[in-house]
Design a protein around this motif. Structure first.
Motif, short mmCIF file in Angstrom:
data_model
loop_
_atom_site.label_atom_id
_atom_site.label_comp_id
_atom_site.label_asym_id
_atom_site.label_seq_id
_atom_site.Cartn_x
_atom_site.Cartn_y
_atom_site.Cartn_z
N VAL A 49 0.84 -1.19 0.00
CA VAL A 49 0.00 0.00 0.00
C VAL A 49 0.88 1.25 0.00
N ALA A 50 0.37 2.30 -0.61
CA ALA A 50 1.13 3.55 -0.65
C ALA A 50 0.17 4.73 -0.67
N TYR A 51 0.71 5.89 -0.27
CA TYR A 51 -0.10 7.11 -0.26
C TYR A 51 0.61 8.19 -1.06
N HIS A 112 10.01 1.36 -3.59
CA HIS A 112 10.61 1.87 -4.84
C HIS A 112 9.73 2.90 -5.55
N ILE A 113 8.47 3.08 -5.12
CA ILE A 113 7.63 4.09 -5.79
C ILE A 113 7.61 5.42 -5.04
N VAL A 114 8.29 5.50 -3.87
CA VAL A 114 8.33 6.76 -3.14
C VAL A 114 9.01 7.83 -4.00
N ASP A 117 5.90 10.47 -9.31
CA ASP A 117 4.61 11.08 -9.64
C ASP A 117 3.72 10.03 -10.29
N MET A 118 2.70 9.59 -9.55
CA MET A 118 1.82 8.53 -10.06
C MET A 118 0.96 9.01 -11.22
N MET A 119 0.88 10.33 -11.41
CA MET A 119 0.12 10.82 -12.57
C MET A 119 0.95 10.72 -13.85
N GLU A 123 -1.92 4.23 -16.46
CA GLU A 123 -2.94 3.49 -15.70
C GLU A 123 -3.16 4.12 -14.33
N ASP A 124 -2.06 4.49 -13.66
CA ASP A 124 -2.17 5.11 -12.34
C ASP A 124 -2.90 6.46 -12.44
N ARG A 125 -2.58 7.21 -13.50
CA ARG A 125 -3.20 8.53 -13.70
C ARG A 125 -4.72 8.40 -13.90
N PRO A 142 -5.24 -4.39 -16.34
CA PRO A 142 -3.97 -5.03 -16.02
C PRO A 142 -2.81 -4.35 -16.75
N PHE A 143 -1.69 -4.13 -16.05
CA PHE A 143 -0.48 -3.58 -16.68
C PHE A 143 0.74 -4.06 -15.91
N ASN A 144 1.91 -3.88 -16.49
CA ASN A 144 3.12 -4.34 -15.83
C ASN A 144 3.50 -3.39 -14.70
N LEU A 145 3.51 -3.91 -13.49
CA LEU A 145 3.85 -3.09 -12.33
C LEU A 145 5.33 -2.75 -12.36
N LEU A 146 5.67 -1.63 -11.73
CA LEU A 146 7.07 -1.22 -11.65
C LEU A 146 7.88 -2.26 -10.88
N LYS A 147 9.14 -2.39 -11.27
CA LYS A 147 10.11 -3.26 -10.62
C LYS A 147 9.84 -4.75 -10.81
N VAL A 153 -2.79 -5.14 -11.08
CA VAL A 153 -3.78 -4.07 -11.10
C VAL A 153 -3.58 -3.21 -9.86
N VAL A 154 -4.04 -1.96 -9.94
CA VAL A 154 -3.93 -1.05 -8.79
C VAL A 154 -5.34 -0.60 -8.41
N LEU A 155 -5.62 -0.63 -7.10
CA LEU A 155 -6.89 -0.16 -6.56
C LEU A 155 -6.62 1.18 -5.87
N THR A 156 -7.42 2.20 -6.21
CA THR A 156 -7.17 3.54 -5.68
C THR A 156 -8.40 4.13 -5.00
N PHE A 157 -8.18 4.77 -3.86
CA PHE A 157 -9.22 5.55 -3.18
C PHE A 157 -8.70 6.97 -2.99
N GLY A 179 -5.22 13.65 -1.43
CA GLY A 179 -4.27 12.60 -1.79
C GLY A 179 -4.97 11.33 -2.24
N TYR A 180 -4.14 10.30 -2.44
CA TYR A 180 -4.65 9.04 -3.01
C TYR A 180 -4.00 7.87 -2.30
N LEU A 181 -4.86 6.96 -1.82
CA LEU A 181 -4.38 5.76 -1.17
C LEU A 181 -4.53 4.62 -2.17
N GLY A 182 -3.46 3.88 -2.41
CA GLY A 182 -3.55 2.84 -3.43
C GLY A 182 -2.88 1.56 -2.99
N ALA A 183 -3.38 0.45 -3.54
CA ALA A 183 -2.79 -0.85 -3.30
C ALA A 183 -2.56 -1.53 -4.63
N SER A 184 -1.42 -2.22 -4.76
CA SER A 184 -1.16 -2.95 -5.99
C SER A 184 -1.32 -4.44 -5.75
N PHE A 185 -1.83 -5.11 -6.76
CA PHE A 185 -2.06 -6.56 -6.72
C PHE A 185 -1.25 -7.21 -7.82
N1 WA2 Z 1 1.96 0.72 -6.79
C1 WA2 Z 1 2.91 -0.25 -6.89
N2 WA2 Z 1 3.52 -0.59 -8.04
C2 WA2 Z 1 3.18 0.10 -9.14
C3 WA2 Z 1 2.20 1.12 -9.11
C4 WA2 Z 1 1.58 1.42 -7.88
N3 WA2 Z 1 0.66 2.38 -7.79
N4 WA2 Z 1 2.08 1.60 -10.38
C5 WA2 Z 1 2.96 0.90 -11.15
N5 WA2 Z 1 3.62 0.00 -10.43
C6 WA2 Z 1 -0.26 5.28 -4.53
O1 WA2 Z 1 -3.21 5.26 -6.73
C7 WA2 Z 1 -2.27 5.74 -5.84
C8 WA2 Z 1 0.09 2.83 -6.55
C9 WA2 Z 1 -0.61 4.16 -6.75
C10 WA2 Z 1 -1.26 4.70 -5.48
#
Ligand code: WA2
Length: 255
Positions: A49-51, A112-114, A117-119, A123-125, A142-147, A153-157, A179-185
């Motif tokens: 999870v990340a913010y 690694h995403i700290v 800019d998620m925009m 897909e994140d944008r 579905p998209f290739n996650l970083l790293k 997939v990413v779930l965003t609130f 802000g935006y709270l998100g979780a990646s699967f």
């Molecule tokens: N989280 C983890 N790996 C990723 C990624 C992501 N997004 N995008 C690409 N690879 C903080 O919607 C806000 C998380 C984005 C949230």
């Protein structure tokens, strides 16, 4: 006092204040990382999870000074094939934009995403824009996650400030967004984990598809299945009405 001394005092105060603010901020980040790690068992299928914070262009300079780092641009797949030494320090600063969504807090697993800019990722944008205008939890395609470079997939609130009026319009929601709270699967590993808990792995072949665009389904899990044989299709609802998913199952062996 002469002007020189006054200026020096002012600068010293600014440096001392920034240092203390950053210490408090790092403590807060550590708290987010520790809390999300401690509660990870409640989100067994997530990577992390990340913010991310909503930062307007006019706030960028002050934001970067306060945090002591620059807002980074997300690298697309072709720029960065799977690499282990992927670190935000090696990324380019984001070019000027109207606004940004830099990640400021993260679970250790997605540290690694700290600062990215998620925009700056398509897909994140899209997720960020849809989440904040709707007030709902939203899912990417579905998209290739970083790293990891695994399909995910990413779930965003969206997170709003207290000025959000009752029954807000999309514009009022955007305005009150902080802000935006998100979780990646990581889809392949989570489906694999789930299927392993069932005793039927030797018996059936499972595929999962994103069928949002019914004429161009995206395979999220499973190997290509050759040959025909009876197939059963089950719908899977991940909670975002704009996305459609299906599970396709077949027996491995004909009766
Ligand atoms: N989280 C983890 N790996 C990723 C990624 C992501 N997004 N995008 C690409 N690879 C903080 O919607 C806000 C998380 C984005 C949230």
């Amino acid at each position: 006092m002469n002007a020189n001394i006054i200026a020096r005092r002012k600068e010293t105060l600014a440096n001392m204040c920034d240092e203390r603010a950053r210490m408090l901020q790092d403590q807060f980040n550590k708290t987010f990382a520790e809390y999300t790690a401690r509660t990870a068992f409640e989100r067994p299928l997530t990577n992390g999870v990340a913010y991310a914070l909503k930062v307007l262009h006019s706030q960028r300079e002050e934001f970067e000074r306060q945090h002591g780092w620059k807002i980074k641009k997300m690298e697309t797949e072709d720029q960065s094939p799977v690499q282990d030494d992927y670190t935000p320090e090696k990324l380019d600063p984001s070019p000027d934009q109207d606004e940004y969504a830099p990640v400021i807090f993260s679970q250790e697993t997605v540290s690694h995403i700290v600062s990215i800019d998620m925009m700056s990722g398509k897909e994140d944008r899209d997720n960020i824009l849809r989440a904040r205008a709707s007030g709902k939890g939203v899912l990417t395609s579905p998209f290739n996650l970083l790293k990891s470079n695994h399909l995910g997939v990413v779930l965003t609130f969206a997170v709003y400030n207290a000025d959000l009026p009752p029954n807000p319009t999309p514009e009022e929601r955007i305005e009150a967004t902080v802000g935006y709270l998100g979780a990646s699967f990581d889809v392949p590993s989570l489906v694999e984990k789930l299927l392993h808990q069932l005793a039927s792995k030797q018996t059936i072949v499972v595929n999962v598809y994103d069928t949002t665009n019914s004429s161009a389904p995206i395979k999220m899990y499973g190997l290509d299945v050759r040959g025909a044989g009876e197939i059963h299709i089950s719908n899977v609802d991940f909670g975002d009405p704009l996305r459609k998913h299906e599970m396709h199952c077949r027996f491995k062996h004909e009766p």
